[in-house]
Scaffold this motif. Structure first.
Motif, PDB file in Angstrom:
ATOM      1  N   GLU A  80      -5.447   2.013  -1.348  1.00 44.35           N
ATOM      2  CA  GLU A  80      -6.497   1.310  -0.609  1.00 44.35           C
ATOM      3  C   GLU A  80      -7.083   0.164  -1.458  1.00 44.35           C
ATOM      4  O   GLU A  80      -8.237   0.159  -1.854  1.00 44.35           O
ATOM      5  CB  GLU A  80      -7.564   2.325  -0.158  1.00 44.35           C
ATOM      6  CG  GLU A  80      -8.781   1.788   0.555  1.00 44.35           C
ATOM      7  CD  GLU A  80      -8.506   1.002   1.844  1.00 44.35           C
ATOM      8  OE1 GLU A  80      -7.388   1.054   2.370  1.00 44.35           O
ATOM      9  OE2 GLU A  80      -9.434   0.324   2.277  1.00 44.35           O
ATOM     10  N   TRP A  81      -6.255  -0.780  -1.809  1.00 45.28           N
ATOM     11  CA  TRP A  81      -6.656  -2.010  -2.493  1.00 45.28           C
ATOM     12  C   TRP A  81      -7.566  -1.733  -3.691  1.00 45.28           C
ATOM     13  O   TRP A  81      -7.238  -0.864  -4.488  1.00 45.28           O
ATOM     14  CB  TRP A  81      -7.259  -2.988  -1.471  1.00 45.28           C
ATOM     15  CG  TRP A  81      -6.308  -3.208  -0.323  1.00 45.28           C
ATOM     16  CD1 TRP A  81      -6.449  -2.766   0.960  1.00 45.28           C
ATOM     17  CD2 TRP A  81      -5.021  -3.863  -0.349  1.00 45.28           C
ATOM     18  NE1 TRP A  81      -5.353  -3.130   1.720  1.00 45.28           N
ATOM     19  CE2 TRP A  81      -4.475  -3.799   0.953  1.00 45.28           C
ATOM     20  CE3 TRP A  81      -4.272  -4.512  -1.345  1.00 45.28           C
ATOM     21  CZ2 TRP A  81      -3.226  -4.351   1.273  1.00 45.28           C
ATOM     22  CZ3 TRP A  81      -3.035  -5.066  -1.013  1.00 45.28           C
ATOM     23  CH2 TRP A  81      -2.534  -4.979   0.273  1.00 45.28           C
ATOM     24  N   HIS A 111       1.066  -9.254   4.712  1.00 44.57           N
ATOM     25  CA  HIS A 111      -0.088  -8.352   4.628  1.00 44.57           C
ATOM     26  C   HIS A 111      -0.670  -8.457   3.210  1.00 44.57           C
ATOM     27  O   HIS A 111      -0.498  -7.570   2.372  1.00 44.57           O
ATOM     28  CB  HIS A 111       0.317  -6.920   4.977  1.00 44.57           C
ATOM     29  CG  HIS A 111      -0.846  -6.013   5.302  1.00 44.57           C
ATOM     30  ND1 HIS A 111      -0.943  -5.297   6.480  1.00 44.57           N
ATOM     31  CD2 HIS A 111      -1.972  -5.713   4.620  1.00 44.57           C
ATOM     32  CE1 HIS A 111      -2.062  -4.582   6.486  1.00 44.57           C
ATOM     33  NE2 HIS A 111      -2.706  -4.809   5.351  1.00 44.57           N
ATOM     34  N   TRP A 138     -18.370   4.275   5.403  1.00 49.04           N
ATOM     35  CA  TRP A 138     -18.348   3.456   6.618  1.00 49.04           C
ATOM     36  C   TRP A 138     -18.890   4.275   7.787  1.00 49.04           C
ATOM     37  O   TRP A 138     -18.537   5.447   7.960  1.00 49.04           O
ATOM     38  CB  TRP A 138     -16.922   3.010   6.960  1.00 49.04           C
ATOM     39  CG  TRP A 138     -16.282   2.168   5.905  1.00 49.04           C
ATOM     40  CD1 TRP A 138     -16.835   1.771   4.719  1.00 49.04           C
ATOM     41  CD2 TRP A 138     -14.953   1.627   5.922  1.00 49.04           C
ATOM     42  NE1 TRP A 138     -15.928   1.009   4.018  1.00 49.04           N
ATOM     43  CE2 TRP A 138     -14.777   0.903   4.722  1.00 49.04           C
ATOM     44  CE3 TRP A 138     -13.899   1.679   6.839  1.00 49.04           C
ATOM     45  CZ2 TRP A 138     -13.591   0.246   4.415  1.00 49.04           C
ATOM     46  CZ3 TRP A 138     -12.716   1.026   6.540  1.00 49.04           C
ATOM     47  CH2 TRP A 138     -12.567   0.310   5.339  1.00 49.04           C
ATOM     48  N   GLU A 193      -4.739  -1.486  14.062  1.00 50.57           N
ATOM     49  CA  GLU A 193      -5.285  -0.591  13.022  1.00 50.57           C
ATOM     50  C   GLU A 193      -6.600   0.002  13.506  1.00 50.57           C
ATOM     51  O   GLU A 193      -7.414  -0.684  14.132  1.00 50.57           O
ATOM     52  CB  GLU A 193      -5.580  -1.337  11.714  1.00 50.57           C
ATOM     53  CG  GLU A 193      -4.382  -1.638  10.875  1.00 50.57           C
ATOM     54  CD  GLU A 193      -4.753  -2.314   9.550  1.00 50.57           C
ATOM     55  OE1 GLU A 193      -5.835  -2.021   8.994  1.00 50.57           O
ATOM     56  OE2 GLU A 193      -3.951  -3.140   9.096  1.00 50.57           O
ATOM     57  N   GLN A 248       0.800  -1.223   0.000  1.00 49.16           N
ATOM     58  CA  GLN A 248       0.000   0.000   0.000  1.00 49.16           C
ATOM     59  C   GLN A 248       0.832   1.272   0.000  1.00 49.16           C
ATOM     60  O   GLN A 248       0.366   2.316  -0.444  1.00 49.16           O
ATOM     61  CB  GLN A 248      -0.946  -0.012   1.205  1.00 49.16           C
ATOM     62  CG  GLN A 248      -1.986  -1.113   1.095  1.00 49.16           C
ATOM     63  CD  GLN A 248      -2.924  -1.126   2.273  1.00 49.16           C
ATOM     64  OE1 GLN A 248      -2.654  -1.776   3.268  1.00 49.16           O
ATOM     65  NE2 GLN A 248      -4.011  -0.385   2.198  1.00 49.16           N
ATOM     66  N   ASN A 305      -1.876 -10.504   8.543  1.00 47.92           N
ATOM     67  CA  ASN A 305      -2.849  -9.435   8.672  1.00 47.92           C
ATOM     68  C   ASN A 305      -4.223  -9.904   8.206  1.00 47.92           C
ATOM     69  O   ASN A 305      -4.379 -10.358   7.066  1.00 47.92           O
ATOM     70  CB  ASN A 305      -2.446  -8.227   7.827  1.00 47.92           C
ATOM     71  CG  ASN A 305      -3.457  -7.092   7.972  1.00 47.92           C
ATOM     72  OD1 ASN A 305      -3.557  -6.487   9.032  1.00 47.92           O
ATOM     73  ND2 ASN A 305      -4.235  -6.838   6.928  1.00 47.92           N
ATOM     74  N   GLU A 306      -5.191  -9.799   9.076  1.00 44.86           N
ATOM     75  CA  GLU A 306      -6.614 -10.009   8.746  1.00 44.86           C
ATOM     76  C   GLU A 306      -6.874 -11.163   7.790  1.00 44.86           C
ATOM     77  O   GLU A 306      -7.376 -10.950   6.670  1.00 44.86           O
ATOM     78  CB  GLU A 306      -7.209  -8.723   8.156  1.00 44.86           C
ATOM     79  CG  GLU A 306      -7.166  -7.551   9.100  1.00 44.86           C
ATOM     80  CD  GLU A 306      -7.885  -6.322   8.546  1.00 44.86           C
ATOM     81  OE1 GLU A 306      -8.371  -6.366   7.397  1.00 44.86           O
ATOM     82  OE2 GLU A 306      -7.958  -5.327   9.265  1.00 44.86           O
TER      83      GLU A 306
HETATM   84  C1  BGC Z   1      -6.376  -3.482   6.135  1.00 44.97           C
HETATM   85  C2  BGC Z   1      -5.650  -2.340   5.478  1.00 44.97           C
HETATM   86  C3  BGC Z   1      -6.662  -1.391   4.852  1.00 44.97           C
HETATM   87  C4  BGC Z   1      -7.528  -0.837   5.946  1.00 44.97           C
HETATM   88  C5  BGC Z   1      -8.579   0.167   5.476  1.00 44.97           C
HETATM   89  C6  BGC Z   1      -7.621  -3.074   6.895  1.00 44.97           C
HETATM   90  O1  BGC Z   1      -8.625  -4.003   6.666  1.00 44.97           O
HETATM   91  O2  BGC Z   1      -5.503  -4.237   6.936  1.00 44.97           O
HETATM   92  O3  BGC Z   1      -4.762  -2.867   4.556  1.00 44.97           O
HETATM   93  O4  BGC Z   1      -6.094  -0.387   4.115  1.00 44.97           O
HETATM   94  O5  BGC Z   1      -8.221  -1.893   6.556  1.00 44.97           O
HETATM   95  O6  BGC Z   1      -9.495  -0.450   4.633  1.00 44.97           O
END
Ligand code: BGC
Length: 417
Positions: free
Chosen positions: A376-377, A139, A306, A331, A21, A183-184
């Motif tokens: 942001e993905w 990640h 959100w 986070e 990112q 991560n997640e």
């Molecule tokens: C992720 C991040 C992402 C952030 C905001 C999290 O789910 O770990 O990579 O940018 O949320 O969406």
């Protein structure tokens, strides 16, 4: 006089980033996927985000194809020293970053010493700026060769990640005490294997289950691999935590509540709890279940829509008390290009953290997502999550006003009630 909510001495104040990112530019599954999907994403953005009509400049970015290609992203790879200086000026005492698997292992079993050296320089710089590094091993992105070999449904993937982690621990263990294995995994498998809107783009329940199984296995193997070379390491994983509630208490909502809560918040933790030194909590929003959908109502919202409901932090934290582990909030943040809500959201959420701590939660640190604007993905570069604004055309950095608010909280190690 207003009462002061103090955090314990040594509470860590941080910010988070992730390699792809902020660094962009490698040979990952995401790089390939971005090129394939950019045109479609640019066309779909206005339908997905009607709210963009309020902000013509953001809308322009969101409807441009290059928005969806990470490129150099925030070019943190070259700007890290400047970024850590800004972080240190804010008073941060900790910093979470990740390594990019594709840079480190460009071919199967071939480890790149130059990439490792670069990460070493970055970690040294984090330390020199007075921050405790938290290093995430994985990640979300994987090298293209691994994606071709089956990615997270391939049974060899956990041991490959463990081998990489062992190599990292040998070389970086003197600089890194806190490791985050994954991560997640919940977000990753949901988007990649159920909704299929992220790589590898599958909609397959069996593959989803298998990927979840392999990720839990990867955590266990990475944990053991790091501990073998660095017994004093503190190792956890970061899970995305969503407190669920039933909007109306009918049986469907109640049933979905227990199903969602189990799968989202607890599945991976139950599978890994015997090899977790701490839990990393990534928390963004709550979910009020209304026949499967999230009932938001007329609350404040981020640029991405959100719900901004800071009290949900309390529920996110107390829901994890049963594991009796230290917690780091790894986070928490929002997309807010105009910086309208960020200072308020941080302050109010920290009040919720404090309340959870008064009720027994062992929270030891808070990391804001993110230090910088970043990629942001599948939404690309238009959502602005940074305490520091990045101008992508010049790579210039400018701290947003909310960075000052966060700095004041840090300098007082707390805030008024
Ligand atoms: C992720 C991040 C992402 C952030 C905001 C999290 O789910 O770990 O990579 O940018 O949320 O969406």
């Amino acid at each position: 006089m207003a009462k002061h909510l103090s955090f314990p001495e040594g509470f860590l104040w941080g910010a988070s980033t992730s390699a792809h990112q902020v660094e962009g530019h490698t040979h990952t599954d995401w790089d390939q996927w971005e090129k394939l999907h950019a045109a479609k994403l640019a066309v779909n953005a206005p339908r997905l985000y009607g709210r963009l009509d309020q902000w013509p400049e953001l809308k322009r970015q969101a409807t441009t194809q290059t928005n969806y290609i990470a490129g150099a992203a925030s070019d943190h790879w070259n700007h890290y020293a400047e970024d850590y200086k800004l972080a240190a000026e804010m008073g941060l005492t900790a910093f979470r970053l990740s390594v990019d698997w594709a840079r480190l292992e460009p071919r199967p079993g071939h480890y790149d010493q130059a990439a490792l050296k670069h990460y070493r320089k970055m970690l040294l710089s984090v330390r020199r700026h007075g921050m405790e590094p938290f290093l995430t091993v994985w990640h979300w992105t994987i090298p293209t060769w691994l994606a071709d070999a089956g990615g997270w449904t391939d049974p060899r993937t956990p041991s490959r990640l463990a081998a990489l982690a062992e190599w990292l621990a040998r070389d970086l263990g003197d600089l890194v005490k806190f490791w985050i294995t994954l991560n997640e995994p919940n977000v990753y498998t949901e988007r990649g294997y159920l909704s299929g809107d992220w790589p590898p783009g599958r909609r397959d329940l069996r593959a989803w289950r298998l990927a979840n199984h392999n990720l839990a296995e990867a955590h266990r193997q990475v944990y053991r691999a790091i501990k073998a070379v660095q017994p004093e390491a503190q190792i956890g994983l970061s899970n995305n935590v969503i407190p669920y509630s039933a909007y109306r208490r009918n049986w469907i909502n109640k049933f979905l509540l227990s199903l969602f809560n189990f799968h989202w918040n607890h599945q991976i933790l139950r599978r890994t709890r015997d090899c977790l030194d701490f839990i990393g909590v990534n928390h963004y929003f709550r979910y009020r279940i209304n026949l499967g959908f999230n009932k938001i109502g007329r609350a404040k919202r981020s640029d991405m829509g959100w719900e901004l409901y800071p009290r949900s932090m309390y529920a996110a934290l107390v829901g994890l008390q049963r594991y009796r582990k230290p917690i780091y909030i790894t986070e928490h943040g929002l997309a807010d290009a105009q910086d309208r809500y960020r200072a308020w959201f941080i302050s109010e959420s920290l009040r919720s953290v404090h309340r959870a701590m008064r009720h027994g939660c062992d929270v030891r640190g808070y990391f804001h997502w993110s230090l910088l604007d970043n990629f942001e993905w599948s939404d690309g570069k238009w959502p602005r999550f940074g305490l520091i604004e990045v101008d992508y055309s010049t790579q210039q950095r400018r701290p947003r006003p909310s960075a000052k608010t966060y700095a004041t909280i840090i300098s007082r190690n707390g805030l008024d009630k």
